[in-house]
Design a protein around this motif. Structure first.
Motif, PDB file in Angstrom:
ATOM      1  N   HIS A  47       0.913  -1.192  -0.052  1.00 46.57           N
ATOM      2  CA  HIS A  47      -0.002   0.024   0.204  1.00 46.57           C
ATOM      3  C   HIS A  47       0.701   1.243   0.085  1.00 46.57           C
ATOM      4  N   GLY A  48       1.981   1.060  -0.082  1.00 51.94           N
ATOM      5  CA  GLY A  48       2.978   2.305  -0.097  1.00 51.94           C
ATOM      6  C   GLY A  48       3.092   2.852   1.537  1.00 51.94           C
ATOM      7  N   GLU A  49       4.139   4.055   1.527  1.00 50.87           N
ATOM      8  CA  GLU A  49       4.759   4.271   2.861  1.00 50.87           C
ATOM      9  C   GLU A  49       3.451   5.428   3.336  1.00 50.87           C
ATOM     10  N   ASP A  50       2.495   5.686   2.664  1.00 52.50           N
ATOM     11  CA  ASP A  50       1.506   6.554   3.082  1.00 52.50           C
ATOM     12  C   ASP A  50       0.263   6.267   2.689  1.00 52.50           C
ATOM     13  N   GLY A  51       0.041   4.832   2.190  1.00 47.43           N
ATOM     14  CA  GLY A  51      -1.439   4.379   1.652  1.00 47.43           C
ATOM     15  C   GLY A  51      -1.837   4.679   0.364  1.00 47.43           C
ATOM     16  N   ARG A  52      -0.697   5.088  -0.460  1.00 46.30           N
ATOM     17  CA  ARG A  52      -0.972   5.495  -1.660  1.00 46.30           C
ATOM     18  C   ARG A  52       0.020   4.658  -2.681  1.00 46.30           C
ATOM     19  N   PRO A  53      -0.254   3.424  -3.076  1.00 47.87           N
ATOM     20  CA  PRO A  53       0.509   2.441  -3.692  1.00 47.87           C
ATOM     21  C   PRO A  53       1.039   2.765  -5.080  1.00 47.87           C
ATOM     22  N   ALA A  54       2.132   2.532  -5.270  1.00 43.16           N
ATOM     23  CA  ALA A  54       2.577   2.523  -6.835  1.00 43.16           C
ATOM     24  C   ALA A  54       2.046   1.624  -8.038  1.00 43.16           C
ATOM     25  N   LEU A  55       1.502   0.380  -7.289  1.00 44.70           N
ATOM     26  CA  LEU A  55       0.764  -0.504  -8.216  1.00 44.70           C
ATOM     27  C   LEU A  55      -0.658  -0.154  -8.383  1.00 44.70           C
ATOM     28  N   ALA A  56      -1.092  -0.258  -9.643  1.00 43.07           N
ATOM     29  CA  ALA A  56      -2.401   0.238 -10.000  1.00 43.07           C
ATOM     30  C   ALA A  56      -3.462  -0.695  -9.360  1.00 43.07           C
ATOM     31  N   ASP A  57      -3.174  -2.049  -9.252  1.00 43.71           N
ATOM     32  CA  ASP A  57      -4.212  -3.168  -8.872  1.00 43.71           C
ATOM     33  C   ASP A  57      -4.219  -3.016  -7.037  1.00 43.71           C
ATOM     34  N   VAL A  58      -3.704  -2.333  -6.675  1.00 45.32           N
ATOM     35  CA  VAL A  58      -3.574  -2.111  -4.998  1.00 45.32           C
ATOM     36  C   VAL A  58      -4.518  -1.013  -4.855  1.00 45.32           C
ATOM     37  N   PRO A  59      -5.431  -1.223  -3.730  1.00 42.74           N
ATOM     38  CA  PRO A  59      -6.459  -0.107  -3.361  1.00 42.74           C
ATOM     39  C   PRO A  59      -5.371   0.983  -2.642  1.00 42.74           C
ATOM     40  N   ILE A  60      -5.966   2.352  -3.095  1.00 45.32           N
ATOM     41  CA  ILE A  60      -5.469   3.765  -2.275  1.00 45.32           C
ATOM     42  C   ILE A  60      -6.356   3.650  -1.120  1.00 45.32           C
ATOM     43  N   ILE A  61      -5.436   3.510   0.168  1.00 42.76           N
ATOM     44  CA  ILE A  61      -6.276   3.289   1.277  1.00 42.76           C
ATOM     45  C   ILE A  61      -5.959   4.900   2.140  1.00 42.76           C
ATOM     46  N   ALA A  62      -5.007   5.473   1.708  1.00 45.38           N
ATOM     47  CA  ALA A  62      -4.999   7.002   2.464  1.00 45.38           C
ATOM     48  C   ALA A  62      -6.042   7.974   2.334  1.00 45.38           C
ATOM     49  N   GLY A  63      -6.629   8.209   3.318  1.00 43.69           N
ATOM     50  CA  GLY A  63      -7.773   9.176   3.541  1.00 43.69           C
ATOM     51  C   GLY A  63      -8.878   8.488   3.629  1.00 43.69           C
ATOM     52  N   GLN A  64      -8.984   7.289   3.445  1.00 43.32           N
ATOM     53  CA  GLN A  64     -10.266   6.456   3.638  1.00 43.32           C
ATOM     54  C   GLN A  64     -10.935   6.751   5.102  1.00 43.32           C
ATOM     55  N   GLN A  65     -12.131   6.581   5.110  1.00 45.96           N
ATOM     56  CA  GLN A  65     -12.738   6.704   6.543  1.00 45.96           C
ATOM     57  C   GLN A  65     -12.432   5.533   7.390  1.00 45.96           C
ATOM     58  N   PRO A  66     -11.919   5.864   8.574  1.00 42.67           N
ATOM     59  CA  PRO A  66     -11.197   4.975   9.359  1.00 42.67           C
ATOM     60  C   PRO A  66     -12.201   3.616   9.726  1.00 42.67           C
ATOM     61  N   ILE A  67     -13.600   4.110  10.020  1.00 43.59           N
ATOM     62  CA  ILE A  67     -14.689   3.182  10.353  1.00 43.59           C
ATOM     63  C   ILE A  67     -14.520   2.129   9.045  1.00 43.59           C
ATOM     64  N   TYR A  68     -14.595   2.525   7.847  1.00 46.37           N
ATOM     65  CA  TYR A  68     -14.564   1.645   6.601  1.00 46.37           C
ATOM     66  C   TYR A  68     -13.344   0.709   6.746  1.00 46.37           C
ATOM     67  N   LEU A  69     -12.184   1.289   6.998  1.00 43.94           N
ATOM     68  CA  LEU A  69     -10.762   0.577   7.072  1.00 43.94           C
ATOM     69  C   LEU A  69     -11.004  -0.685   8.157  1.00 43.94           C
ATOM     70  N   ALA A  70     -11.382  -0.236   9.214  1.00 40.28           N
ATOM     71  CA  ALA A  70     -11.380  -1.246  10.265  1.00 40.28           C
ATOM     72  C   ALA A  70     -12.518  -2.393   9.973  1.00 40.28           C
ATOM     73  N   ASN A  71     -13.731  -1.779   9.586  1.00 41.29           N
ATOM     74  CA  ASN A  71     -14.501  -2.865   9.082  1.00 41.29           C
ATOM     75  C   ASN A  71     -14.001  -3.949   7.874  1.00 41.29           C
ATOM     76  N   ALA A  72     -13.330  -3.108   7.177  1.00 41.46           N
ATOM     77  CA  ALA A  72     -12.604  -4.134   5.971  1.00 41.46           C
ATOM     78  C   ALA A  72     -11.687  -5.002   6.471  1.00 41.46           C
ATOM     79  N   LEU A  73     -10.672  -4.427   7.556  1.00 44.16           N
ATOM     80  CA  LEU A  73      -9.590  -5.327   8.066  1.00 44.16           C
ATOM     81  C   LEU A  73     -10.350  -6.619   9.130  1.00 44.16           C
ATOM     82  N   ARG A  74     -11.321  -6.079   9.867  1.00 44.04           N
ATOM     83  CA  ARG A  74     -12.010  -7.278  10.444  1.00 44.04           C
ATOM     84  C   ARG A  74     -12.635  -8.208   9.452  1.00 44.04           C
ATOM     85  N   HIS A  75     -13.236  -7.898   8.533  1.00 44.62           N
ATOM     86  CA  HIS A  75     -13.879  -8.612   7.596  1.00 44.62           C
ATOM     87  C   HIS A  75     -13.000  -9.581   6.793  1.00 44.62           C
ATOM     88  N   TYR A  76     -11.636  -9.103   6.555  1.00 42.06           N
ATOM     89  CA  TYR A  76     -10.522  -9.878   6.172  1.00 42.06           C
ATOM     90  C   TYR A  76     -10.080 -10.976   7.207  1.00 42.06           C
TER      91      TYR A  76
END
Length: 112
Positions: A47-76
């Motif tokens: 995901h890169g050092e700041d959540g902005r990956p260099a790879l096109a097929d990896v999601p940008i997670i920088a600036g996402q809503q924390p509740i969304y990120l936490a839920n996604a991690l729990r679901h994984y």
């Protein structure tokens, strides 16, 4: 106003302006970035050092809503999120605690 008073007044304005300029510059400097929580060091490789990956097929997670990120991690973690890179993510998050998840979600959410 005498010539001497004018020189003193001009000098005072210049010195005052220098101090104001330095104060303004100090106010505009940004604080050093907050380091990623220790549990997130493995996130950086994809995901890169700041959540902005260099790879096109990896999601940008920088600036996402924390509740969304936490839920996604729990679901994984509990296997509810599948498809795409889910198997990779499930492996990466399997040992994260609830506290780790909250810290990571907050940190990536704060990256703008």
């Amino acid at each position: 106003m005498t010539k001497l008073h004018t020189i003193y007044a001009t000098s005072a304005l210049l010195v005052g302006g220098i101090f104001l300029s330095q104060a303004a510059m100090a106010d505009t400097s940004s604080p050093p970035p907050t380091p990623i929580p220790a549990s997130g060091s493995q996130c950086l490789s994809c995901h890169g050092e700041d959540g902005r990956p260099a790879l096109a097929d990896v999601p940008i997670i920088a600036g996402q809503q924390p509740i969304y990120l936490a839920n996604a991690l729990r679901h994984y973690k509990n296997g509810q999120r599948t498809g795409g890179q889910a198997l990779v993510m499930q492996e990466m998050v399997k040992d994260l605690t609830d506290k780790d998840i909250e810290e990571l979600a907050k940190w990536f959410g704060e990256q703008k």
